[in-house]
Design a protein around this motif. Structure first.
Motif, PDB file in Angstrom:
ATOM      1  N   GLU A  62       0.828  -1.200   0.000  1.00  0.00           N
ATOM      2  CA  GLU A  62       0.000   0.000   0.000  1.00  0.00           C
ATOM      3  C   GLU A  62       0.865   1.254   0.000  1.00  0.00           C
ATOM      4  O   GLU A  62       0.619   2.208  -0.722  1.00  0.00           O
ATOM      5  N   LEU A  63       1.900   1.217   0.840  1.00  0.00           N
ATOM      6  CA  LEU A  63       2.812   2.344   0.971  1.00  0.00           C
ATOM      7  C   LEU A  63       3.486   2.636  -0.368  1.00  0.00           C
ATOM      8  O   LEU A  63       3.668   3.788  -0.763  1.00  0.00           O
ATOM      9  N   ALA A  64       3.830   1.562  -1.095  1.00  0.00           N
ATOM     10  CA  ALA A  64       4.558   1.711  -2.352  1.00  0.00           C
ATOM     11  C   ALA A  64       3.746   2.457  -3.409  1.00  0.00           C
ATOM     12  O   ALA A  64       4.289   2.925  -4.401  1.00  0.00           O
ATOM     13  N   LYS A  65       2.424   2.562  -3.186  1.00  0.00           N
ATOM     14  CA  LYS A  65       1.585   3.248  -4.187  1.00  0.00           C
ATOM     15  C   LYS A  65       1.801   4.762  -4.193  1.00  0.00           C
ATOM     16  O   LYS A  65       1.498   5.435  -5.164  1.00  0.00           O
ATOM     17  N   TYR A  66       2.293   5.284  -3.053  1.00  0.00           N
ATOM     18  CA  TYR A  66       2.414   6.735  -2.947  1.00  0.00           C
ATOM     19  C   TYR A  66       3.795   7.214  -3.369  1.00  0.00           C
ATOM     20  O   TYR A  66       4.776   6.479  -3.264  1.00  0.00           O
ATOM     21  N   GLU A  67       3.829   8.488  -3.798  1.00  0.00           N
ATOM     22  CA  GLU A  67       5.085   9.099  -4.221  1.00  0.00           C
ATOM     23  C   GLU A  67       5.931   9.448  -2.998  1.00  0.00           C
ATOM     24  O   GLU A  67       5.415   9.928  -1.996  1.00  0.00           O
ATOM     25  N   VAL A  68       7.247   9.179  -3.064  1.00  0.00           N
ATOM     26  CA  VAL A  68       8.151   9.582  -1.983  1.00  0.00           C
ATOM     27  C   VAL A  68       8.677  10.975  -2.317  1.00  0.00           C
ATOM     28  O   VAL A  68       9.213  11.194  -3.400  1.00  0.00           O
ATOM     29  N   ARG A  69       8.459  11.927  -1.401  1.00  0.00           N
ATOM     30  CA  ARG A  69       8.856  13.303  -1.678  1.00  0.00           C
ATOM     31  C   ARG A  69      10.011  13.709  -0.766  1.00  0.00           C
ATOM     32  O   ARG A  69      10.006  13.398   0.418  1.00  0.00           O
ATOM     33  N   THR A  70      11.009  14.384  -1.349  1.00  0.00           N
ATOM     34  CA  THR A  70      12.122  14.885  -0.543  1.00  0.00           C
ATOM     35  C   THR A  70      11.753  16.270  -0.033  1.00  0.00           C
ATOM     36  O   THR A  70      11.310  17.116  -0.797  1.00  0.00           O
ATOM     37  N   MET A  71      11.911  16.469   1.258  1.00  0.00           N
ATOM     38  CA  MET A  71      11.503  17.737   1.868  1.00  0.00           C
ATOM     39  C   MET A  71      12.326  18.898   1.326  1.00  0.00           C
ATOM     40  O   MET A  71      13.544  18.810   1.228  1.00  0.00           O
ATOM     41  N   ASP A  72      11.665  19.978   0.953  1.00  0.00           N
ATOM     42  CA  ASP A  72      12.388  21.205   0.617  1.00  0.00           C
ATOM     43  C   ASP A  72      11.643  22.395   1.228  1.00  0.00           C
ATOM     44  O   ASP A  72      10.736  22.209   2.038  1.00  0.00           O
ATOM     45  N   CYS A  73      12.036  23.608   0.825  1.00  0.00           N
ATOM     46  CA  CYS A  73      11.465  24.831   1.416  1.00  0.00           C
ATOM     47  C   CYS A  73       9.941  24.785   1.430  1.00  0.00           C
ATOM     48  O   CYS A  73       9.293  25.186   2.387  1.00  0.00           O
TER      49      CYS A  73
END
Ligand code: HEC
Ligand code: HEC
Ligand code: HEC
Ligand code: HEC
Ligand code: HEC
Ligand code: HEC
Length: 500
Positions: free
Chosen positions: A300-311
């Motif tokens: 389920e987790l793999a369905k979502y986009e992994v985002r790198t934190m920025d400003c």
């Protein structure tokens, strides 16, 4: 002398085309001279001179060969002969000369015109004013933001031809959707084709730049009869205590180039975060924090986009901040626009804004605020209403003014539509991760400890004011007694931007 031109050019389509081109050309010339001489005009005139009329000119010019082609085709059908270009023929020579000179002048003018067109479509007025009703909320909030002198395109387009073309293409679609009233209200965010913060914000605020501690003083007015004033002063730990420590600690630690914080969000507004990963890019250390209350299977987790934190994950409203009533009424009272001396005004102001936000238009909201506030004081405080009507009037004016900078009923724009991720009082913001619920397998959590992010230097009412020793923090005292609930619950469980 009579100008000889080829027979084929003597047809209605070419003639009309030539006339359109001719008129457009003289209008452009005329408007260009007028605006250069008077130095006035601005974006609207520029739009006509450098975009609409040249379009018309090109349309006219295209009609000329089309007309010629049609009449040639007719001839071709009748006689089965192709046209012959013969430079010994005066009419052919004239046609060629007109074509060569015309093209040369046209290319020259196009160079000037397209530069002007570029300048206009990049201007703040073009973005903010031309689509008046659509961009009105963003433009208004922008003018009251710290970025009021930064052009829209500096954040929304940035440098380089590829982003310029991308933005103009999506702009064409926007013109279409505005013309036919197809656009969504409010305009949805996050904007998925927004240029990454790395390429926009960091042009002016580079991540290695050190920001020191910052002092914040906030005035709150409670929803009681006296509008009791509650002051709180915080030291925001943006950077480390000393600049030599760089980004090793403090709030801007998240953008330290040597580390990486990534997360997964389950909703488009990025408010529900079940999974966070911290990585030290130098040592290779890694920690994965999972929200105990949301257990997702790995698939389920793999369905979502992994985002790198920025400003943008914290500063998502750098230039269009729509404050909630509890906050903007506090500000208007602190600034003297709403009289603090009027009993119960804090509570009444917040309530009237809450009701007015659901009306269909700004005009309706304004007259509703006027009539409701007047009626309330006429009925409940007749002695004040009679002896000091100006006080009530001033309050209504102050409420209307701050309402119209923060809530836009026509576009359904208000704080609830655009969560602000800095802080944690009215939106979860930092507490999306810092809530003591995200833990590693070994039980480490992303901390909600108040001193992680700020020290409280002073707090309280005028009669009951506490001040911390220098460099130390007071323990938070909640303005009204709610026991330990402020420690156990998220602030947003009671604070929604309205009266809790
Ligand atoms: C300092 C940078 C900056 C400037 C200057 C700026 N914007 Fe924005 N704008 C943003 C960010 C960041 C967002 C929100 C992106 C997100 O949440 O994905 C945004 C969002 C928007 C949105 C989407 C609706 C919303 O409120 O979120 C519109 C429309 C918009 N901006 C128009 C404009 C216009 C028009 C101007 C100039 C008058 C302008 N912007 C100037 C940074 C900026
Ligand atoms: C063209 C340059 C420019 C760009 C691009 C830009 N900023 Fe700024 N920013 C400024 C200026 C100028 C100020 C005002 C500085 C001041 O008031 O001292 C400012 C102020 C700020 C502040 C402080 C606000 C305050 O309340 O004092 C924040 C936070 C900020 N910018 C974030 C951002 C973010 C996030 C982006 C990218 C979406 C961005 N900026 C893009 C020039 C820029
Ligand atoms: C983890 C969240 C977070 C991230 C990521 C973040 N900031 Fe900040 N930033 C803050 C907070 C919180 C403050 C203090 C705001 C306040 O209360 O005044 C701040 C303050 C600022 C200020 C104002 C400093 C001052 O002295 O007024 C600027 C400018 C700024 N940030 C720019 C940026 C830029 C550019 C980036 C991306 C390279 C960035 N920030 C990334 C949370 C963040
Ligand atoms: C996407 C999740 C996420 C969000 C949102 C977030 N943080 Fe963090 N933050 C982390 C993680 C992960 C750590 C590291 C925790 C650890 O290693 O113990 C951290 C650590 C910190 C630290 C400690 C840094 C140090 O070591 O000195 C501060 C301060 C901080 N965050 C402030 C903020 C503020 C302020 C905001 C909101 C504007 C915010 N954070 C939002 C994930 C997040
Ligand atoms: C992860 C970082 C973080 C933690 C942990 C944190 N705060 Fe904050 N807090 C912030 C930020 C950032 C702001 C500033 C918001 C802004 O710029 O508007 C803030 C603002 C505040 C304010 C001022 C709000 C206002 O508008 O006057 C209070 C009060 C406050 N925090 C109390 C607390 C208490 C109590 C705790 C502990 C339970 C706590 N905070 C924990 C980041 C944090
Ligand atoms: C159990 C509900 C509850 C929780 C949880 C809670 N509050 Fe409150 N808060 C209230 C109530 C009720 C008031 C009084 C409202 C008033 O008089 O305007 C209030 C008022 C305030 C005020 C002044 C309000 C204003 O309108 O200006 C501040 C600041 C505040 N709380 C901060 C916090 C912070 C920070 C947290 C989280 C760490 C928090 N509160 C958690 C219920 C709560």
């Amino acid at each position: 002398m009579r100008l000889e031109i080829p027979q084929s050019a003597k047809n209605w389509v070419s003639l009309i085309g030539a006339m359109i081109a001719f008129i457009a050309f003289f209008l452009i010339l005329f408007l260009f001279i007028i605006s250069s001489v008077t130095g006035s005009g601005g974006t609207y005139l520029g739009l006509i001179t450098f975009i609409l009329l040249p379009g018309l000119l090109v349309f006219g010019l295209i009609l000329i060969p089309i007309g010629m082609l049609i009449s040639h085709k007719r001839k071709l059908k009748k006689e089965n002969v192709w046209p012959v270009v013969d430079l010994n023929n005066t009419s052919h020579r004239n046609a060629l000369l007109i074509f060569v000179w015309g093209t040369a002048i046209f290319v020259l003018l196009t160079a000037i015109g397209s530069y002007e067109a570029f300048r206009i479509t990049e201007s703040v007025e073009f973005c903010g004013e031309l689509c008046h009703s659509v961009m009105h909320p963003e433009y208004t909030a922008y003018q009251h933001s710290p970025h009021a002198r930064v052009a829209c395109v500096e954040c929304h387009v940035g440098e380089g031809a590829d982003w310029y073309i991308r933005s103009k293409l999506s702009g064409l679609y926007q013109v279409y959707s505005v013309t036919f009233d197809l656009y969504p209200k409010p305009i949805p965010t996050p904007i998925h084709n927004l240029r990454p913060a790395r390429e926009t914000c960091e042009k002016c605020h580079w991540p290695q730049k050190f920001y020191e501690y910052k002092l914040r003083t906030e005035y709150h007015y409670l929803a009681d009869e006296e509008n009791t004033k509650w002051t709180i002063q915080l030291t925001m730990r943006i950077g480390a205590e000393h600049s030599a420590h760089g980004l090793k600690e403090g709030i801007h630690w998240h953008i330290n180039p040597d580390i990486e914080v990534q997360y997964v969000a389950m909703d488009t507004a990025r408010q529900i975060i079940p999974w966070v990963r911290f990585r030290d890019l130098k040592s290779g250390e890694e920690k994965i924090f999972v929200d105990e209350e949301i257990s997702l299977e790995p698939e389920e987790l793999a369905k979502y986009e992994v985002r790198t934190m920025d400003c943008m994950d914290c500063h998502n409203r750098p230039s269009h901040q729509y404050n909630p009533p509890a906050l903007f009424i506090n500000k208007a009272m602190a600034g003297g626009e709403i009289p603090v001396a009027l009993p119960e005004i804090k509570a009444q102001a917040v309530e009237v804004c809450d009701l007015a936000k659901d009306l269909p238009t700004m005009e309706a909201a304004m007259s509703f605020i006027d009539s409701t506030i007047n009626a309330y004081y006429q009925e409940n405080y007749p002695e004040i209403y009679e002896s000091n009507p100006d006080l009530v009037n001033q309050a209504a004016e102050g409420i209307k003014k701050s309402f119209s900078k923060n809530i836009f009923p026509d576009m359904k724009v208000n704080w609830a539509a655009y969560p602000n991720n800095i802080g944690h009082l009215e939106f979860d913001g930092c507490f999306r991760c810092h809530n003591d619920r995200h833990s590693t397998e070994s039980g480490e959590v992303i901390s909600k400890k108040c001193e992680t992010c700020h020290f409280i230097n002073a707090q309280g009412t005028a009669e009951n004011f506490e001040v911390a020793r220098f460099g130390e923090s007071l323990e938070f005292r909640h303005p009204v007694d709610i026991g330990d609930e402020w420690k156990e619950l998220l602030c947003t469980e009671c604070h929604t931007g309205l009266a809790p």
